[in-house]
Design a protein around this motif. Structure first.
Motif, mmCIF file in Angstrom:
data_model
loop_
_atom_site.group_PDB
_atom_site.id
_atom_site.type_symbol
_atom_site.label_atom_id
_atom_site.label_comp_id
_atom_site.label_asym_id
_atom_site.label_seq_id
_atom_site.Cartn_x
_atom_site.Cartn_y
_atom_site.Cartn_z
ATOM 1 N N LEU A 95 119.311 10.459 46.449
ATOM 2 C CA LEU A 95 120.031 9.427 47.201
ATOM 3 C C LEU A 95 119.061 8.874 48.226
ATOM 4 O O LEU A 95 118.112 9.578 48.577
ATOM 5 N N ILE A 157 129.830 8.524 43.244
ATOM 6 C CA ILE A 157 130.629 7.951 44.338
ATOM 7 C C ILE A 157 132.098 8.389 44.290
ATOM 8 O O ILE A 157 132.643 8.856 45.288
ATOM 9 N N TYR A 160 133.139 12.149 45.296
ATOM 10 C CA TYR A 160 132.730 12.431 46.680
ATOM 11 C C TYR A 160 133.626 11.669 47.658
ATOM 12 O O TYR A 160 134.148 12.223 48.619
ATOM 13 N N THR A 161 133.796 10.383 47.381
ATOM 14 C CA THR A 161 134.567 9.530 48.295
ATOM 15 C C THR A 161 136.029 9.974 48.351
ATOM 16 O O THR A 161 136.630 10.022 49.431
ATOM 17 N N GLN A 164 136.148 13.059 50.411
ATOM 18 C CA GLN A 164 135.828 12.767 51.812
ATOM 19 C C GLN A 164 136.987 12.087 52.544
ATOM 20 O O GLN A 164 137.269 12.395 53.684
ATOM 21 N N LEU A 180 125.845 2.554 52.328
ATOM 22 C CA LEU A 180 124.858 3.172 51.433
ATOM 23 C C LEU A 180 123.881 2.148 50.885
ATOM 24 O O LEU A 180 124.275 1.242 50.168
ATOM 25 N N THR A 285 129.111 15.818 44.277
ATOM 26 C CA THR A 285 129.832 14.565 44.067
ATOM 27 C C THR A 285 130.968 14.666 43.041
ATOM 28 O O THR A 285 131.670 13.699 42.827
ATOM 29 N N TYR A 331 136.509 11.328 61.687
ATOM 30 C CA TYR A 331 136.297 9.969 61.171
ATOM 31 C C TYR A 331 137.579 9.159 61.319
ATOM 32 O O TYR A 331 138.635 9.595 60.851
HETATM 33 N N1 UDP Z 1 129.134 8.443 49.520
HETATM 34 C C1 UDP Z 1 129.264 8.686 48.162
HETATM 35 N N2 UDP Z 1 128.464 9.625 47.577
HETATM 36 C C2 UDP Z 1 127.543 10.323 48.270
HETATM 37 C C3 UDP Z 1 127.390 10.055 49.667
HETATM 38 C C4 UDP Z 1 128.213 9.115 50.250
HETATM 39 O O1 UDP Z 1 130.078 8.080 47.503
HETATM 40 O O2 UDP Z 1 126.851 11.178 47.691
HETATM 41 C C5 UDP Z 1 130.022 7.418 50.136
HETATM 42 C C6 UDP Z 1 131.295 8.034 50.682
HETATM 43 O O3 UDP Z 1 132.353 7.112 50.468
HETATM 44 C C7 UDP Z 1 131.013 8.173 52.152
HETATM 45 C C8 UDP Z 1 130.157 6.946 52.425
HETATM 46 O O4 UDP Z 1 129.392 6.800 51.234
HETATM 47 O O5 UDP Z 1 132.172 8.156 52.920
HETATM 48 C C9 UDP Z 1 129.238 7.084 53.617
HETATM 49 O O6 UDP Z 1 128.474 8.253 53.478
HETATM 50 P P1 UDP Z 1 127.510 8.793 54.608
HETATM 51 O O7 UDP Z 1 126.823 9.981 54.038
HETATM 52 O O8 UDP Z 1 126.690 7.656 55.109
HETATM 53 O O9 UDP Z 1 128.523 9.164 55.744
HETATM 54 P P2 UDP Z 1 128.581 10.326 56.832
HETATM 55 O O10 UDP Z 1 129.677 11.216 56.363
HETATM 56 O O11 UDP Z 1 127.267 11.041 56.824
HETATM 57 O O12 UDP Z 1 128.909 9.631 58.096
#
Ligand code: UDP
Length: 384
Positions: A95, A157, A160-161, A164, A180, A285, A331
């Motif tokens: 990444l 994506i 993970y999303t 998250q 990203l 992911t 968040y």
């Molecule tokens: N994201 C994703 N895959 C990954 C890392 C991030 O899809 O492996 C997406 C996910 O939706 C996440 C967003 O990108 O909420 C932002 O990620 P980042 O790592 O910048 O956020 P952090 O949690 O570190 O603030």
């Protein structure tokens, strides 16, 4: 009790930076925090000689030279460069999305081939979704599909999303994924910024420098009406102005209803090996693995062979869940419902001339560290 110019609620990066500029400009302040330590979410705890980011990885990055010079004037920063790895069902991808990722995904070796591959998938998807040229994606799923195509969306994506954020990608705002970067070079640097690093010795050094000259009290909850300490009104009477960095909905007693937040539960573990995963950040992911990522803290400050100088390592698994009372909010969930609710609270905040609302929770936005420092600098420029 002494009368102050400012009472600052919350000793995280916003509150601590504000206190620094207050002191520098001859103003007195007292900073209170409900936790047992100062520093909010950038707080580090030393375990086995390793600075553990107790509330998740914090990597300072910016294009703003003034901000970079400012933080470096207080603490020396190292050369850490964030280059996370994604683990999807045991396969590893680099990444952010770059030529290394595209090579691993499709075997393409040139930018032209990679662009062609993404373009092909984009074309198919826009037909399927009925998206015409120039029509903006309506949600995170559409945005991600248009940005990197179906293969990357589905492997790196979607799962993970959804872990998250605890919501379907079709119910999330497109802008989350715009954080990203996508680039057609062999470069695994996650942040496209001129300056990046971590304070040598951890963030506590930076925080204590920022708070130098301010009075501080920990384990003091601004909202706790039952404790023997001063209540909200007393705190407000203690200073001319209040700086509030907590949850804006809580400040106004949830009068319009609750804003939603995500929280992260950390499972910290000390392991008897010097090098567990070979990288600071590994994202998991796929949907089936319950945590979103594993952080191995020593890699933030020890590079190359130096990681073997310490026999042990500390890792943290991150589990993302919905925030409920009693948890730490991490968040803001910036979807339409919450953003419009926030605007109602913001209107109330704008009517409080003696209160400054700042930071992730009080401004209800996905803030990185450098923009927080930048914001405080701007506030002080205006105040002076
Ligand atoms: N994201 C994703 N895959 C990954 C890392 C991030 O899809 O492996 C997406 C996910 O939706 C996440 C967003 O990108 O909420 C932002 O990620 P980042 O790592 O910048 O956020 P952090 O949690 O570190 O603030």
């Amino acid at each position: 009790m002494k009368h102050y110019d400012y009472v600052i609620v919350g000793s995280g990066l916003f509150g601590a930076t504000f206190a620094h500029f207050a002191h520098k400009n001859g103003k007195s302040c007292i900073v209170i925090d409900k936790r047992h330590h100062l520093g909010g979410n950038v707080y580090c705890e030393e375990i086995e000689g390793i600075n553990v980011h107790k509330y998740g990885a914090h990597i300072f990055h910016t294009n703003n030279k003034e901000v970079w010079q400012f933080v470096n004037s207080l603490a020396e920063f190292n050369r850490y460069t964030n280059s996370p790895v994604a683990n999807y069902k045991g396969e590893l991808y680099n990444l952010p999305f770059n030529m290394n990722t595209f090579y691993r995904m499709w075997g393409v070796t040139t930018p032209v081939e990679a662009r062609r591959k993404i373009e092909e998938q984009r074309r198919e998807i826009s037909l399927e979704l009925g998206l015409s040229a120039g029509c903006p994606p309506r949600n995170l799923e559409e945005q991600a599909l248009m940005l990197v195509g179906r293969d990357i969306y589905e492997r790196l994506i979607k799962g993970y999303t959804e872990k998250q954020w605890g919501r379907k990608c079709t119910e999330l705002p497109a802008q989350i994924i715009r954080r990203l970067p996508v680039c057609f070079v062999f470069d695994n640097n996650y942040f496209n910024d001129s300056y990046q690093g971590i304070p040598i010795g951890g963030y506590n050094r930076l925080i204590s420098k920022l708070l130098w000259g301010a009075d501080t009290i920990t384990r003091m909850d601004f909202f706790n009406r039952t404790s023997p300490g001063p209540n909200i009104e007393n705190w407000r009477n203690l200073a001319d102005k209040l700086v509030f960095t907590g949850k804006i909905d809580q400040y106004f007693n949830y009068c319009y209803g609750n804003l939603e937040y995500r929280t992260v539960r950390f499972e910290h573990e000390t392991l008897d090996v010097p090098n567990y995963q070979g990288n600071a950040v590994v994202n998991y992911t796929e949907r089936e693995v319950p945590y979103t990522r594993i952080i191995e803290h020593k890699h933030f400050e020890m590079f190359g062979e130096a990681v073997y100088q310490l026999p042990k390592t500390v890792i943290s698994r991150e589990y993302s869940t919905e925030w409920t009372e009693g948890m730490e909010p991490f968040y803001p969930v910036n979807n339409e419902r919450n953003n419009s609710l926030y605007l109602q609270y913001k209107a109330l905040a704008d009517n409080e001339p003696d209160v400054i609302f700042g930071g992730r929770l009080a401004e209800y936005k996905y803030y990185d560290m450098a923009p927080v420092v930048e914001r405080v600098m701007d506030i002080w420029r205006n105040l002076l």
